[in-house]
Design an enzyme around this catalytic site. Structure first.
Site, PDB file in Angstrom:
ATOM      1  N   TYR A 195       0.795  -1.167   0.080  1.00 13.82           N
ATOM      2  CA  TYR A 195       0.068  -0.063   0.087  1.00 13.82           C
ATOM      3  C   TYR A 195       0.813   1.308  -0.072  1.00 13.82           C
ATOM      4  O   TYR A 195       0.737   1.967  -0.850  1.00 13.82           O
ATOM      5  CB  TYR A 195      -1.115   0.017   1.367  1.00 13.82           C
ATOM      6  CG  TYR A 195      -1.574   1.253   1.624  1.00 13.82           C
ATOM      7  CD1 TYR A 195      -2.808   1.562   0.628  1.00 13.82           C
ATOM      8  CD2 TYR A 195      -1.217   2.224   2.557  1.00 13.82           C
ATOM      9  CE1 TYR A 195      -3.563   2.607   1.050  1.00 13.82           C
ATOM     10  CE2 TYR A 195      -2.205   3.166   3.010  1.00 13.82           C
ATOM     11  CZ  TYR A 195      -3.084   3.532   2.093  1.00 13.82           C
ATOM     12  OH  TYR A 195      -3.820   4.768   2.571  1.00 13.82           O
TER      13      TYR A 195
ATOM     14  N   ASN B 281      -3.955   9.235  10.679  1.00 14.29           N
ATOM     15  CA  ASN B 281      -4.920   8.642  11.669  1.00 14.29           C
ATOM     16  C   ASN B 281      -6.152   9.519  12.018  1.00 14.29           C
ATOM     17  O   ASN B 281      -6.187   9.927  13.141  1.00 14.29           O
ATOM     18  CB  ASN B 281      -4.420   7.996  13.026  1.00 14.29           C
ATOM     19  CG  ASN B 281      -3.545   6.544  12.544  1.00 14.29           C
ATOM     20  OD1 ASN B 281      -2.288   6.998  12.002  1.00 14.29           O
ATOM     21  ND2 ASN B 281      -3.997   5.531  12.578  1.00 14.29           N
TER      22      ASN B 281
ATOM     23  N   VAL C 154      -8.475   0.436  13.331  1.00 14.90           N
ATOM     24  CA  VAL C 154      -8.783   0.198  14.622  1.00 14.90           C
ATOM     25  C   VAL C 154      -9.985   0.874  15.490  1.00 14.90           C
ATOM     26  O   VAL C 154     -10.675   0.061  16.395  1.00 14.90           O
ATOM     27  CB  VAL C 154      -7.517   0.540  15.569  1.00 14.90           C
ATOM     28  CG1 VAL C 154      -7.362   2.041  15.593  1.00 14.90           C
ATOM     29  CG2 VAL C 154      -7.367  -0.071  16.894  1.00 14.90           C
TER      30      VAL C 154
ATOM     31  N   ALA D  12     -13.169   1.312  14.201  1.00 14.33           N
ATOM     32  CA  ALA D  12     -14.214   0.480  14.045  1.00 14.33           C
ATOM     33  C   ALA D  12     -14.153  -0.887  14.650  1.00 14.33           C
ATOM     34  O   ALA D  12     -15.228  -1.424  15.116  1.00 14.33           O
ATOM     35  CB  ALA D  12     -14.489   0.758  12.461  1.00 14.33           C
TER      36      ALA D  12
ATOM     37  N   GLY E 218      -0.669  -4.560  21.733  1.00  9.52           N
ATOM     38  CA  GLY E 218      -1.283  -2.990  21.293  1.00  9.52           C
ATOM     39  C   GLY E 218      -0.129  -1.922  21.764  1.00  9.52           C
ATOM     40  O   GLY E 218      -0.381  -0.867  22.311  1.00  9.52           O
TER      41      GLY E 218
ATOM     42  N   ASP F  76       4.300  -3.334  10.549  1.00  9.39           N
ATOM     43  CA  ASP F  76       3.492  -2.480  11.283  1.00  9.39           C
ATOM     44  C   ASP F  76       4.423  -0.907  11.427  1.00  9.39           C
ATOM     45  O   ASP F  76       5.792  -1.107  11.378  1.00  9.39           O
ATOM     46  CB  ASP F  76       3.096  -2.804  12.665  1.00  9.39           C
ATOM     47  CG  ASP F  76       1.713  -2.006  13.167  1.00  9.39           C
ATOM     48  OD1 ASP F  76       1.504  -1.083  12.453  1.00  9.39           O
ATOM     49  OD2 ASP F  76       0.918  -2.293  13.898  1.00  9.39           O
TER      50      ASP F  76
ATOM     51  N   ARG G 107       4.266   6.786  14.838  1.00  4.80           N
ATOM     52  CA  ARG G 107       3.791   7.896  13.725  1.00  4.80           C
ATOM     53  C   ARG G 107       3.559   9.054  14.153  1.00  4.80           C
ATOM     54  O   ARG G 107       2.177   9.470  14.275  1.00  4.80           O
ATOM     55  CB  ARG G 107       2.806   7.069  12.874  1.00  4.80           C
ATOM     56  CG  ARG G 107       2.390   7.400  11.480  1.00  4.80           C
ATOM     57  CD  ARG G 107       1.234   6.798  10.907  1.00  4.80           C
ATOM     58  NE  ARG G 107       1.394   5.479  10.607  1.00  4.80           N
ATOM     59  CZ  ARG G 107       0.426   4.746  10.293  1.00  4.80           C
ATOM     60  NH1 ARG G 107      -0.914   4.853  10.421  1.00  4.80           N
ATOM     61  NH2 ARG G 107       0.660   3.432   9.601  1.00  4.80           N
TER      62      ARG G 107
HETATM   63  C1  UGA Z   1      -4.075   2.824   8.460  1.00  8.47           C
HETATM   64  C2  UGA Z   1      -3.706   3.109   6.950  1.00  8.47           C
HETATM   65  O1  UGA Z   1      -2.962   2.007   6.478  1.00  8.47           O
HETATM   66  C3  UGA Z   1      -3.409   4.477   6.618  1.00  8.47           C
HETATM   67  O2  UGA Z   1      -3.310   4.781   5.260  1.00  8.47           O
HETATM   68  C4  UGA Z   1      -4.275   5.639   7.279  1.00  8.47           C
HETATM   69  O3  UGA Z   1      -3.682   6.622   7.019  1.00  8.47           O
HETATM   70  C5  UGA Z   1      -4.351   5.304   8.664  1.00  8.47           C
HETATM   71  O4  UGA Z   1      -4.840   4.176   8.918  1.00  8.47           O
HETATM   72  C6  UGA Z   1      -5.503   6.187   9.364  1.00  8.47           C
HETATM   73  O5  UGA Z   1      -6.339   5.648   9.894  1.00  8.47           O
HETATM   74  O6  UGA Z   1      -5.210   7.414   8.939  1.00  8.47           O
HETATM   75  P1  UGA Z   1      -2.960   2.062  10.725  1.00  8.47           P
HETATM   76  O7  UGA Z   1      -2.781   3.208  11.456  1.00  8.47           O
HETATM   77  O8  UGA Z   1      -2.024   0.917  10.918  1.00  8.47           O
HETATM   78  O9  UGA Z   1      -2.987   2.707   9.153  1.00  8.47           O
HETATM   79  O10 UGA Z   1      -4.472   1.274  10.679  1.00  8.47           O
HETATM   80  P2  UGA Z   1      -5.309   0.628  11.797  1.00  8.47           P
HETATM   81  O11 UGA Z   1      -5.922  -0.381  11.144  1.00  8.47           O
HETATM   82  O12 UGA Z   1      -6.273   1.914  12.282  1.00  8.47           O
HETATM   83  O13 UGA Z   1      -4.336   0.080  12.898  1.00  8.47           O
HETATM   84  C7  UGA Z   1      -3.703   1.085  14.009  1.00  8.47           C
HETATM   85  C8  UGA Z   1      -2.981  -0.051  15.010  1.00  8.47           C
HETATM   86  O14 UGA Z   1      -4.105  -1.057  15.773  1.00  8.47           O
HETATM   87  C9  UGA Z   1      -2.220  -1.110  14.447  1.00  8.47           C
HETATM   88  O15 UGA Z   1      -0.894  -1.217  14.912  1.00  8.47           O
HETATM   89  C10 UGA Z   1      -3.127  -2.503  14.283  1.00  8.47           C
HETATM   90  O16 UGA Z   1      -2.165  -3.571  14.273  1.00  8.47           O
HETATM   91  C11 UGA Z   1      -3.853  -2.134  15.585  1.00  8.47           C
HETATM   92  N1  UGA Z   1      -5.156  -2.715  15.819  1.00  8.47           N
HETATM   93  C12 UGA Z   1      -5.934  -2.635  14.626  1.00  8.47           C
HETATM   94  C13 UGA Z   1      -5.408  -3.493  17.036  1.00  8.47           C
HETATM   95  O17 UGA Z   1      -4.450  -3.481  17.882  1.00  8.47           O
HETATM   96  N2  UGA Z   1      -6.658  -3.950  16.906  1.00  8.47           N
HETATM   97  C14 UGA Z   1      -7.439  -4.037  15.962  1.00  8.47           C
HETATM   98  O18 UGA Z   1      -8.525  -4.674  16.396  1.00  8.47           O
HETATM   99  C15 UGA Z   1      -7.253  -3.304  14.866  1.00  8.47           C
END
Ligand code: UGA
Length: 380
Positions: free
Chosen positions: A177, A206, A226, A228, A246, A326, A330
């Protein structure tokens, strides 16, 4: 940002309605039906002298438009004829379409590359040919795992000019991505530098708020981002899953403040053309565990009778499958956004979360809990 569906693209009607009225500024918003589009379109449409062409395969998230300033076009951007028509009829093109859900990066990498790169190259070319100002939404993920400068030293913030783009090895498909997004940024930059494309690249960090992603089993399938994901767990009384415990850190920004910054970009073409801009908060950093704890507190304030939710650790491999990787930390540098836009996000997580929880409860509580309340069939 919305997820492009797979049906063949078709405009519902010719894009002529608003053209006849000759407003001062016509803005095409591609991917208008997604989370950010659903907040951005009403804000832009509320401004005097502006009309919007809102394009997406589904537009249900868009609020009503009593003033009639938004022309809705139900279509995908792969429809070349439609794309040409939309670009020709607009002064500014805001491009939000993306597959931006990390659960897809290592499970549907080719679809991710197509949606975030291949489908968007014709858009860039057409904006360049017609000299339309393209405001393209890239991602903070282009910075990669951690913030490093050109010599490999750690940086406190991710900075548009000085931070290296540090992605993982090819077998960590998480980075398909970011690689696709980065390549498109380079295509846009090259068209700007060598072929006269007026552009601005936005890197969101985020963004959270009402209408984010989907709730599995209600209006989507799979693993949403995360916020939702945790709301789904809270609504369905399941454990909140902390990937790898986490410990990863993110700095969250409120979508209402975020779209205000985007509106300022639209208002400041001289300052913002030719620029790459981080948009996010540098003061809202938490671990994902802290996010879960703060969200649980907001949820229990709204539903004090609900059973205490539990946190459970899960490995990234179990949660996302092989090839996941991951970003550890950020935080955006917001200095450039502050300088060019006079904008700085100020809302804290504690201020944001009660409103977000209330929105999710209003939209989903009944739908998520209905199956649980329904009488069970008796097994023979
Ligand atoms: C995502 C997208 O890849 C980015 O393009 C976007 O800019 C960004 O979200 C955003 O929301 O702006 P990321 O932050 O990794 O990046 O997305 P999430 O799925 O929200 O995950 C955040 C963190 O939470 C990650 O470390 C993930 O492993 C963790 N997570 C996610 C959990 O611990 N539990 C969950 O149920 C879901």
């Amino acid at each position: 940002m919305s997820r492009p569906p797979r049906l063949p693209a078709r405009a519902t009607r010719p894009i002529t309605g608003l053209a006849a009225r000759r407003p001062r500024r016509r803005i095409a918003v591609l991917g208008a039906g997604g989370f950010i589009g659903s907040h951005l379109v009403p804000l832009l449409a509320s401004r005097p002298g502006t009309s919007i062409i809102a394009v997406d395969r589904t537009l249900q998230k868009l609020p009503d438009d009593p003033e009639g300033r938004v022309e809705r076009v139900q279509a995908g951007i792969e429809d070349q004829r439609l794309l040409a028509e939309v670009i020709a009829g607009s002064d500014v093109v805001i491009s939000l379409t993306a597959l931006c859900n990390p659960a897809l990066y290592n499970t549907q990498p080719l679809a991710v590359i197509e949606a975030n790169y291949a489908h968007l190259v014709p858009l860039v070319q057409q904006c360049a040919a017609r000299r339309r100002w393209l405001i393209h939404f890239s991602t903070c993920e282009v910075y990669g795992r951690v913030a490093l400068d050109g010599t490999g030293r750690r940086m406190a913030r991710m900075d548009e000019e000085d931070t290296a783009l540090f992605l993982g090895p090819v077998d960590r498909e998480r980075w398909t991505y970011a690689a696709a997004k980065q390549l498109l940024e380079r295509v846009i930059w090259a068209h700007g530098r060598h072929h006269g494309l007026p552009f601005t690249i936005v890197r969101p960090f985020n963004v959270i708020g009402p209408r984010m992603d989907f709730i599995p089993g209600v209006d989507g399938e799979g693993i949403p981002r995360v916020l939702a994901s945790f709301m789904h767990a809270l609504l369905s009384r399941a454990d909140l899953l902390l990937v790898d415990g986490g410990r990863q850190r993110r700095s969250f920004v409120d979508v209402a403040e975020f779209v205000e910054a985007v509106a300022r970009i639209v208002d400041r073409p001289e300052a913002c053309r030719g620029q790459i801009l981080n948009l996010g908060s540098d003061t809202n950093e938490v671990t994902i565990r802290q996010l879960a704890v703060t969200l649980i507190a907001a949820f229990r304030a709204a539903r004090p009778q609900s059973p205490p939710p539990r946190l459970r650790k899960v490995s990234a491999e179990t949660f996302y499958g092989a090839g996941y990787d991951d970003s550890v930390r950020r935080i955006p540098s917001v200095e450039k956004a502050e300088r060019l836009l006079g904008w700085r996000a100020t809302r804290t997580l504690k201020q944001m979360l009660p409103g977000i929880v209330a929105d999710y409860l209003a939209r989903y509580e009944e739908a998520v809990q209905a199956p649980a309340r329904a009488p069970r069939a008796v097994a023979r």
